[in-house]
Design a protein around this motif. Structure first.
Motif, PDB file in Angstrom:
ATOM      1  N   VAL A 128       1.312  -1.684   0.198  1.00 41.02           N
ATOM      2  CA  VAL A 128       0.126   0.445  -0.151  1.00 41.02           C
ATOM      3  C   VAL A 128       1.007   1.621  -0.298  1.00 41.02           C
ATOM      4  N   THR A 129       0.532   1.713  -0.474  1.00 41.92           N
ATOM      5  CA  THR A 129       1.479   3.011  -0.826  1.00 41.92           C
ATOM      6  C   THR A 129       0.672   4.416   0.091  1.00 41.92           C
ATOM      7  N   LEU A 130       1.621   5.511   0.365  1.00 42.42           N
ATOM      8  CA  LEU A 130       0.741   6.902   1.011  1.00 42.42           C
ATOM      9  C   LEU A 130       1.421   8.114  -0.385  1.00 42.42           C
ATOM     10  N   THR A 131       0.249   8.644  -0.791  1.00 37.37           N
ATOM     11  CA  THR A 131       1.412  10.210  -1.673  1.00 37.37           C
ATOM     12  C   THR A 131       0.722  11.220  -0.558  1.00 37.37           C
ATOM     13  N   PRO A 132       2.243  12.209  -1.006  1.00 38.44           N
ATOM     14  CA  PRO A 132       1.749  13.163  -1.039  1.00 38.44           C
ATOM     15  C   PRO A 132       0.559  14.368  -0.726  1.00 38.44           C
ATOM     16  N   ASP A 133       0.116  13.888  -2.031  1.00 42.85           N
ATOM     17  CA  ASP A 133      -1.276  14.637  -2.654  1.00 42.85           C
ATOM     18  C   ASP A 133      -2.308  13.972  -1.284  1.00 42.85           C
ATOM     19  N   ARG A 191       4.658  -2.222   3.581  1.00 39.35           N
ATOM     20  CA  ARG A 191       6.425  -2.301   2.012  1.00 39.35           C
ATOM     21  C   ARG A 191       5.456  -3.949   1.806  1.00 39.35           C
ATOM     22  N   PRO A 192       6.104  -3.679   0.550  1.00 39.66           N
ATOM     23  CA  PRO A 192       6.342  -5.122  -0.273  1.00 39.66           C
ATOM     24  C   PRO A 192       7.536  -5.967   0.593  1.00 39.66           C
ATOM     25  N   THR A 193       6.547  -6.645   1.359  1.00 45.02           N
ATOM     26  CA  THR A 193       7.331  -8.070   1.920  1.00 45.02           C
ATOM     27  C   THR A 193       7.662  -9.989   1.016  1.00 45.02           C
ATOM     28  N   PRO A 194       8.425 -10.551   0.792  1.00 41.85           N
ATOM     29  CA  PRO A 194       8.235 -11.537   0.595  1.00 41.85           C
ATOM     30  C   PRO A 194       6.530 -11.958   1.061  1.00 41.85           C
TER      31      PRO A 194
END
Length: 217
Positions: A128-133, A191-194
């Motif tokens: 999951v990403t979190l963006t500055p916008d 984060r991407p993890t195994p």
């Protein structure tokens, strides 16, 4: 659930220190088998950082496609990715959706609410990403964009009434540590993890996401 963050106060996720955009792009292609494509970059002008696209009012400075045919330039080859970023080492890292993953984009506030709910439900998340916008993108299996509207309708909502945007073929997400001008960098909320290499289906996440977006209206 892997390495989620509990709320806005925990949004500063540690980055890989010393890792360049080139190294990161190559790692995404090599380790996750994600297609990557270099986007625009930031240039110093009159004491400020402006987008390489030349638009002084660019809404996503340094974090959008640099050319119209960007989708055809995307590659899953670490060797090709390395060559691309060697030509422009400060280019942003864009990940096309609709290939190895789709993404469900929601407001940051709804995303944190959904993360807490998913943790209680013991759901397994993808990255999951979190963006500055102030947006969060939940990575799910490809094909999500085509069925999200029906899934939301089944829950009693209309997609038009929620700020829940499915990103599929023809769209992209900006990947960490891409910067949005002076607003900051994209970070990982999960984060991407195994452990999360295998992505969830949109159907598994749509209930908590729709509920959170409904609360957030």
């Amino acid at each position: 659930m892997e390495e989620t963050i509990a709320g806005p106060e925990a949004a500063h996720i540690p980055q890989q220190r010393g890792e360049t955009l080139l190294d990161t792009a190559v790692r995404y292609a090599e380790e996750r088998h994600w297609d990557v494509v270099p986007g625009t970059w930031l240039e110093a002008a009159d004491g400020t950082q402006r987008c390489s696209c030349g638009d002084a009012s660019c809404p996503a400075p340094g974090a959008h496609p640099a050319r119209p045919d960007w989708a055809t330039q995307a590659t899953g080859s670490a060797t090709v990715a390395r060559r691309m970023w060697q030509r422009q080492p400060t280019a942003s890292i864009l990940l096309p959706t609709g290939r190895t993953f789709d993404a469900l984009s929601v407001p940051e506030s709804a995303g944190f609410l959904a993360l807490a709910r998913m943790e209680r439900m013991e759901l397994t998340l993808g990255p999951v990403t979190l963006t500055p916008d102030r947006r969060m993108q939940f990575f799910v299996l490809p094909g999500a964009a085509a069925k999200v509207s029906d899934l939301v309708h089944t829950l009693g909502w209309s997609l038009a009434s929620l700020d829940l945007v499915p990103l599929g073929e023809g769209a992209y997400v900006a990947a960490p540590p891409t910067r949005f001008g002076s607003r900051g960098a994209v970070q990982w909320a999960c984060r991407p993890t195994p452990a999360n290499r295998w992505l969830p289906d949109a159907e598994e996440l749509i209930s908590p996401l729709a509920y959170a977006c409904g609360r957030d209206r």
